[in-house]
Design a protein around this motif. Sequence first.
Motif, short mmCIF file in Angstrom:
data_model
loop_
_atom_site.label_atom_id
_atom_site.label_comp_id
_atom_site.label_asym_id
_atom_site.label_seq_id
_atom_site.Cartn_x
_atom_site.Cartn_y
_atom_site.Cartn_z
N LEU A 90 0.31 -7.49 4.00
CA LEU A 90 0.26 -6.16 3.79
C LEU A 90 1.58 -5.24 4.12
CD1 LEU A 90 -3.42 -5.18 4.95
CD2 LEU A 90 -2.61 -5.79 2.60
N VAL A 91 1.96 -4.40 3.50
CA VAL A 91 3.10 -3.70 3.56
C VAL A 91 2.66 -2.24 3.20
CG1 VAL A 91 5.70 -2.89 3.07
CG2 VAL A 91 4.82 -5.54 3.37
N TYR A 92 3.11 -1.09 4.18
CA TYR A 92 2.69 0.05 3.85
C TYR A 92 4.04 1.03 3.60
CZ TYR A 92 0.78 4.89 4.44
OH TYR A 92 0.36 6.07 4.36
N LEU A 93 4.01 1.96 2.47
CA LEU A 93 5.14 2.79 2.49
C LEU A 93 4.64 4.18 2.18
CD1 LEU A 93 8.11 3.37 2.18
CD2 LEU A 93 7.83 2.97 -0.23
N ALA A 94 4.86 4.99 3.10
CA ALA A 94 4.52 6.59 2.84
C ALA A 94 5.88 7.14 2.23
CB ALA A 94 4.45 7.19 4.01
N GLY B 194 -2.72 13.29 -0.32
CA GLY B 194 -3.08 13.37 1.43
C GLY B 194 -4.20 12.19 1.54
N GLY B 195 -5.20 12.42 0.62
CA GLY B 195 -6.27 11.54 0.89
C GLY B 195 -6.03 10.18 0.80
N GLY B 196 -5.20 9.66 -0.25
CA GLY B 196 -4.84 8.18 -0.32
C GLY B 196 -4.09 7.86 0.51
N LEU B 197 -3.09 8.85 0.97
CA LEU B 197 -1.86 8.57 2.22
C LEU B 197 -2.54 8.16 3.39
CD1 LEU B 197 1.30 8.86 2.84
CD2 LEU B 197 0.40 11.24 3.70
N LEU C 166 0.76 -1.23 -0.07
CA LEU C 166 0.06 0.03 -0.01
C LEU C 166 0.86 1.23 -0.09
CD1 LEU C 166 -2.47 -1.16 3.01
CD2 LEU C 166 -2.49 -1.40 0.42
N ASN C 167 0.91 1.93 -1.08
CA ASN C 167 1.95 3.20 -1.15
C ASN C 167 0.94 4.44 -1.62
OD1 ASN C 167 3.72 4.29 -3.76
ND2 ASN C 167 4.47 4.57 -1.96
N ALA C 168 1.47 5.51 -0.86
CA ALA C 168 1.11 6.80 -1.23
C ALA C 168 2.24 7.74 -0.94
CB ALA C 168 -0.06 7.35 -0.65
N HIS C 169 2.25 9.19 -1.51
CA HIS C 169 3.41 9.85 -1.43
C HIS C 169 3.22 11.13 -0.17
CE1 HIS C 169 2.16 13.22 -3.89
NE2 HIS C 169 1.83 12.37 -4.68
N ILE C 170 3.89 11.45 0.56
CA ILE C 170 3.89 12.40 1.48
C ILE C 170 4.23 13.90 1.29
CG2 ILE C 170 6.39 12.39 2.44
CD1 ILE C 170 4.96 12.27 5.41
N ASP C 171 5.13 14.08 -0.08
CA ASP C 171 5.27 15.42 -0.47
C ASP C 171 4.28 16.12 -1.28
OD1 ASP C 171 5.94 13.35 -2.41
OD2 ASP C 171 7.18 14.69 -3.58
#
Length: 350
Positions: A125-129, A103-106, A67-72
Amino acid sequence: MDTRQYTNDAVELLKRLISTPSVSRDERRAADIFEQQVRDWGLPVRRIGNNILIEEELAPEKPTLLLNAHIDTVKPVSTWTRDPFTPTIEGDRLYGLGANDCGGGLVSLLQVYRMLHGSSTKYNLVYLASCEEEVSGEGGFRMALPELPKIDVAIVGEPTGMQPAIAEKGLMVIDGTAYGKSGHAARNEGVNAIYEALDDLVWLRDYRFKKESMLLGPTKMTVTVVNSGTQHNVIPDECHFVIDVRTNEYYQNEYLFAFLQKHVKSELKARSFRLSSSHIPVGHPLVQRCIQMGKTPYGSPTLSDQALMPFQSLKLGPGESSRSHTADEFICLSEIEQAIKEYVNLLNEE
């Protein structure tokens, strides 16, 4: 906790992130907030630069889902009518830079991890921001990739209206230079580098690649920058231009670059070959489950960290791509709540 409580947690975290500027390559403070919140929720977290990885012991018999989304975020444009770093709720909308992208997906995917990790879903499950997504930076997904376990498939939480984007165009940026010879504009001397570039520019404008994608359409080349000359009475000896190339899944960046070199006389230099087109088969179980849920697969013209993933992936997230990088960006609170519900449905029933 029910979905509404997880939604409230997601919204509160997103508000704190909006309040903390996290323009690409300057995400440290936002990553600090994110990491501490994850620790407060009792999740196993690991920091890789400004990337936040959450991973528990994996069952070897299960495939692993990232599960991935970006913080920037991008820099705010000048036409904001609100303070982009002040989260503001008006009705169902939460305004703020990065609220929609992504942000919503994050925060939604983080709540899904909280709800489902260690449960009987089909996947580990693995999560990466991740950080630096908006600039495809070296300190972002590329830094985190070697630290990930073997990933079988990924969900990327970019804003897609919660419709599955199962293909994504790649990107290659090329710098071109046409050469001439300087001289006085009043006399018939010199070789005008602008005129030397003209044939190449016309060819780049008119050429059409034969292989069109059902999802992504044609591979497209656009000349976006042209610079030449020093003053009105000097024949320019160099003309510089930039080509933006958006590839479908039929053309690799390296092949296209070699093809262009054969057809233009200007000197070409590719900035990178690594942002390739991505595609996941419509027959993949995750895609089929999306279809069963009434969703419609499509191809996305916008780039994401999918381009750096050496495994299958799809984009699926709350919000709309058309809101990204715009003034007064927002995400709907109802979109976050609905996304959490739909992610859980997708993974529980897959």
